[in-house]
Design an enzyme around this catalytic site. Structure first.
Site, PDB file in Angstrom:
ATOM      1  N   ASN A   1      -4.120   2.420   4.262  1.00  0.00           N
ATOM      2  CA  ASN A   1      -3.354   3.342   5.095  1.00  0.00           C
ATOM      3  C   ASN A   1      -2.175   3.991   4.349  1.00  0.00           C
ATOM      4  OD1 ASN A   1      -1.854   1.008   4.938  1.00  0.00           O
ATOM      5  ND2 ASN A   1      -1.224   1.021   7.078  1.00  0.00           N
ATOM      6  N   CYS A   2      -2.104   3.791   3.042  1.00  0.00           N
ATOM      7  CA  CYS A   2      -1.008   4.358   2.240  1.00  0.00           C
ATOM      8  C   CYS A   2      -1.316   5.820   1.911  1.00  0.00           C
ATOM      9  CB  CYS A   2      -0.852   3.539   0.955  1.00  0.00           C
ATOM     10  SG  CYS A   2       0.277   4.264  -0.248  1.00  0.00           S
ATOM     11  N   ASP A   3      -0.426   6.717   2.307  1.00  0.00           N
ATOM     12  CA  ASP A   3      -0.636   8.144   2.062  1.00  0.00           C
ATOM     13  C   ASP A   3      -0.742   8.468   0.576  1.00  0.00           C
ATOM     14  OD1 ASP A   3      -0.690   8.757   4.767  1.00  0.00           O
ATOM     15  OD2 ASP A   3       1.449   9.214   4.855  1.00  0.00           O
TER      16      ASP A   3
END
Length: 113
Positions: A10-12
């Protein structure tokens, strides 16, 4: 050759790195550091290559650490701190041709090619 990026699903920044690599024709595999990576094996190698550059001191996890834990980040127990708090690892960690790269920066992009 598939590049392995270690980060969070979920890390951009990790998503951006994978997207840019794939757009440039490189195969990239994102390995989740919390669920899929064997950090007990990976961390000693990463720390030997990049040292405390591996610690994300601007993260929420870092800000929520006690002063005692923050002091550990400069010492020999850094590996234990990162094992216990994998979200403290600066992302992504990229293994490319035997080299360890940390973060999705202009320098990292230049080294990958």
């Amino acid at each position: 050759m598939t590049l392995k990026l270690y980060g969070l699903k979920n890390c951009d920044t990790c998503k951006k790195a994978v997207k840019e690599l794939e757009a440039s024709g490189r195969d990239a595999e994102l390995v989740d550091i919390r669920a899929e990576a064997d950090l007990a094996v990976k961390l000693p190698r990463w720390l030997a290559a990049v040292g405390d550059k591996l610690v994300n001191r601007s993260s929420t996890t870092w800000r929520n650490l006690s002063d005692a834990d923050k002091a550990r980040a400069g010492g020999v127990s850094l590996e234990g701190l990162l094992l216990g708090n994998p979200t403290l690892i600066k992302r992504p960690v990229i293994e490319a041709d035997g080299e360890i790269l940390v973060g999705w920066t202009a320098e990292t992009k230049a080294k990958i090619g």
